[in-house]
Design a protein around this motif. Structure first.
Motif, PDB file in Angstrom:
ATOM      1  N   PRO A  81       0.933  -1.301  -0.080  1.00  8.82           N
ATOM      2  CA  PRO A  81       0.053   0.041  -0.109  1.00  8.82           C
ATOM      3  C   PRO A  81       0.945   1.416   0.063  1.00  8.82           C
ATOM      4  O   PRO A  81       0.238   2.299  -0.317  1.00  8.82           O
ATOM      5  CB  PRO A  81      -0.584  -0.089   1.174  1.00  8.82           C
ATOM      6  CG  PRO A  81      -0.063  -1.084   2.246  1.00  8.82           C
ATOM      7  CD  PRO A  81       0.847  -2.018   1.174  1.00  8.82           C
TER       8      PRO A  81
ATOM      9  N   HIS B  80      -2.134   3.136  10.847  1.00  7.47           N
ATOM     10  CA  HIS B  80      -1.179   2.126  10.534  1.00  7.47           C
ATOM     11  C   HIS B  80       0.341   2.897  10.753  1.00  7.47           C
ATOM     12  O   HIS B  80       0.349   4.074  10.518  1.00  7.47           O
ATOM     13  CB  HIS B  80      -0.964   1.356   9.014  1.00  7.47           C
ATOM     14  CG  HIS B  80      -1.801   0.289   8.881  1.00  7.47           C
ATOM     15  ND1 HIS B  80      -1.734  -0.556   7.916  1.00  7.47           N
ATOM     16  CD2 HIS B  80      -2.822  -0.145   9.651  1.00  7.47           C
ATOM     17  CE1 HIS B  80      -2.258  -1.429   7.887  1.00  7.47           C
ATOM     18  NE2 HIS B  80      -3.308  -1.359   8.931  1.00  7.47           N
ATOM     19  N   MET B  91       5.177  -3.180   8.323  1.00  9.19           N
ATOM     20  CA  MET B  91       3.560  -2.264   8.343  1.00  9.19           C
ATOM     21  C   MET B  91       2.804  -3.056   9.327  1.00  9.19           C
ATOM     22  O   MET B  91       2.529  -4.214   9.324  1.00  9.19           O
ATOM     23  CB  MET B  91       3.040  -2.044   7.233  1.00  9.19           C
ATOM     24  CG  MET B  91       1.655  -1.221   7.201  1.00  9.19           C
ATOM     25  SD  MET B  91       0.868  -0.716   5.446  1.00  9.19           S
ATOM     26  CE  MET B  91       0.270  -2.488   5.548  1.00  9.19           C
ATOM     27  N   HIS B 113       0.253   6.449   8.870  1.00 12.50           N
ATOM     28  CA  HIS B 113      -0.785   6.456   7.699  1.00 12.50           C
ATOM     29  C   HIS B 113      -1.988   5.943   8.000  1.00 12.50           C
ATOM     30  O   HIS B 113      -2.205   5.131   8.907  1.00 12.50           O
ATOM     31  CB  HIS B 113      -0.248   6.086   6.366  1.00 12.50           C
ATOM     32  CG  HIS B 113      -0.039   4.602   6.415  1.00 12.50           C
ATOM     33  ND1 HIS B 113       1.113   3.997   6.748  1.00 12.50           N
ATOM     34  CD2 HIS B 113      -0.972   3.480   5.998  1.00 12.50           C
ATOM     35  CE1 HIS B 113       0.955   2.696   6.734  1.00 12.50           C
ATOM     36  NE2 HIS B 113      -0.110   2.359   6.284  1.00 12.50           N
ATOM     37  N   MET B 115      -4.750   3.848   6.407  1.00 13.85           N
ATOM     38  CA  MET B 115      -4.866   2.854   5.505  1.00 13.85           C
ATOM     39  C   MET B 115      -6.025   2.608   5.377  1.00 13.85           C
ATOM     40  O   MET B 115      -7.109   2.130   5.908  1.00 13.85           O
ATOM     41  CB  MET B 115      -4.222   1.452   6.066  1.00 13.85           C
ATOM     42  CG  MET B 115      -4.095   0.346   5.467  1.00 13.85           C
ATOM     43  SD  MET B 115      -2.534   0.274   4.129  1.00 13.85           S
ATOM     44  CE  MET B 115      -2.733  -1.687   4.064  1.00 13.85           C
TER      45      MET B 115
HETATM   46 CU   LIG Z   1      -0.869   0.330   5.951  1.00 14.38          CU
END
Ligand SMILES: [Cu+2]
Lengths: 211, 164
Positions: A81, B80, B91, B113, B115
């Motif tokens: 991601p 995350h 992560m 972040h 997610m």
């Molecule tokens: Cu993430």
């Protein structure tokens, strides 16, 4: 204060005490469980590198097919991601800033560390997004493991949290995130770390392009 | 005397049960947080997740925790973080992001972040995601985060080097 109010109060106290005991208990018992798997060591020695053969959407491809070009080799996965799109985006940006003559001497290769999900078709679709003439490569679990070993790449499926319920597709993969710079003769020259800016990558390309 | 003691225990217990939430004396936490430069990263076709980044500024004298995020564009939204473990990027989901008193928390690529997992569709530059942030006291803040392409943003290169 009447009796019913008193009962409510005592009830609340009881619940409160139970809750505190429970919290205390869970603190005391926590450490032994749920410890993460021991990290595999990433070697600080320069990896050997070398030739390999994997599969692109156009069939088998070897590193030697790109002899005469400076190769920027990156390992990741298309379900990634953040880390991979950041690095591939920066590599692509650096590539796109080169002049035509330089471009003809540079090749970005993206090798998946998640061959179970990343088919050659998927790799091709994904790399097309970056618009930098990137080639996406996949292979069997074994082929990927052996190329990874040559380049000192470390990867493993992350312990999956709650969201893995539906299909078992939602896992993420921890992986090292270096870009390997391989010179025109196929020799690994250096590895550059995650999150190098396009300008820094461009500088590296210039350095290794000039003979 | 006994009653006073009861009352004291009662108050303490309630305090423990509700931990740090809902302090009525303070304005709500969402009002004390300012969000700047929110965006969602454009995703390649068929990607399984993307991330949202922004800067959170805390204008109060107390640390504030962002405990949850939701979005209209993803089935699952999680907080995350990444750790760089000698080059190994890991992560992991975290229970909150803390914004220090009178300070900032920066959500940025390679770090913390929001997610967005299993997006309802492939997000393309020019679109906007609505993200609802929930703070520890239960207060909410809704923001509009434009979708931006990594490439058009110049990746992580902040040199303002533009070719036009
Ligand atoms: Cu993430």
């Amino acid at each position: 204060m009447n009796t019913s109010q008193k009962t409510v109060k005592l009830g609340a106290i009881a619940i409160g005490i139970l809750l505190l005991l429970f919290l205390l208990f869970s603190f005391l018992t926590e450490p032994s469980t749920n410890s993460p798997p021991p990290p595999k060591a990433i070697s600080n020695e320069k990896p050997a590198g070398g030739n390999f053969t994997l599969t692109s959407v156009n069939g088998k491809q070897s590193l030697t097919d790109f002899k005469g070009k400076l190769v920027l080799l990156y390992f990741g996965y298309t379900y990634c991601p953040d880390i991979c799109p950041t690095d591939l985006g920066n590599l692509a940006m650096a590539y796109r800033r080169l002049n035509e003559q330089e471009k003809s001497q540079v090749q970005i290769l993206f090798v998946t560390v998640d061959p179970a999900r990343d088919t050659a078709t998927r790799m091709a679709e994904y790399t097309r997004y970056f618009d930098a003439n990137m080639v996406g490569l996949t292979g069997s679990e074994q082929e990927i493991a052996s190329v990874a070993k040559q380049y000192g790449v470390v990867y493993m499926k992350a312990p999956t949290p709650s969201n893995a319920t539906t299909e078992n597709k939602n896992y993420t993969v921890d992986h090292s995130a270096f870009t390997y710079i391989i010179d025109k003769t196929g020799v690994l020259q250096t590895q550059i770390p995650h999150a190098m800016s396009p300008a820094q990558i461009q500088q590296q390309i210039k350095t290794y392009l000039t003979p | 005397m006994k009653r006073t003691l009861h009352n004291a225990i009662f108050t303490l217990t309630l305090g423990a049960m509700s931990t740090l939430s809902a302090t009525h004396a303070l304005a709500n936490q969402a009002d004390a947080i300012q969000v700047s430069d929110p965006y969602v990263r454009e995703m390649p076709a068929g990607a399984f997740a993307t991330a949202s980044f922004m800067t959170l500024s805390n204008q109060s004298n107390q640390a504030i925790k962002l405990v949850k995020a939701n979005s209209d564009v993803a089935k699952i939204t999680e907080l995350h973080t990444h750790t760089n473990d000698n080059g190994m990027m890991r992560m992991r989901q975290v229970p909150f992001f803390e914004v220090p008193a009178n300070g900032q928390a920066e959500l940025k690529p390679g770090g913390n972040h929001i997610m967005l997992i299993s997006p309802t569709k492939t997000l393309k530059a020019g679109e906007t995601a609505t993200i609802t942030l929930t703070f520890e006291d239960g207060s909410h803040k809704q923001i509009q985060a434009p979708v931006k392409s990594v490439m058009k943003m110049g990746g992580m290169d902040h040199s303002n080097h533009q070719h036009h």
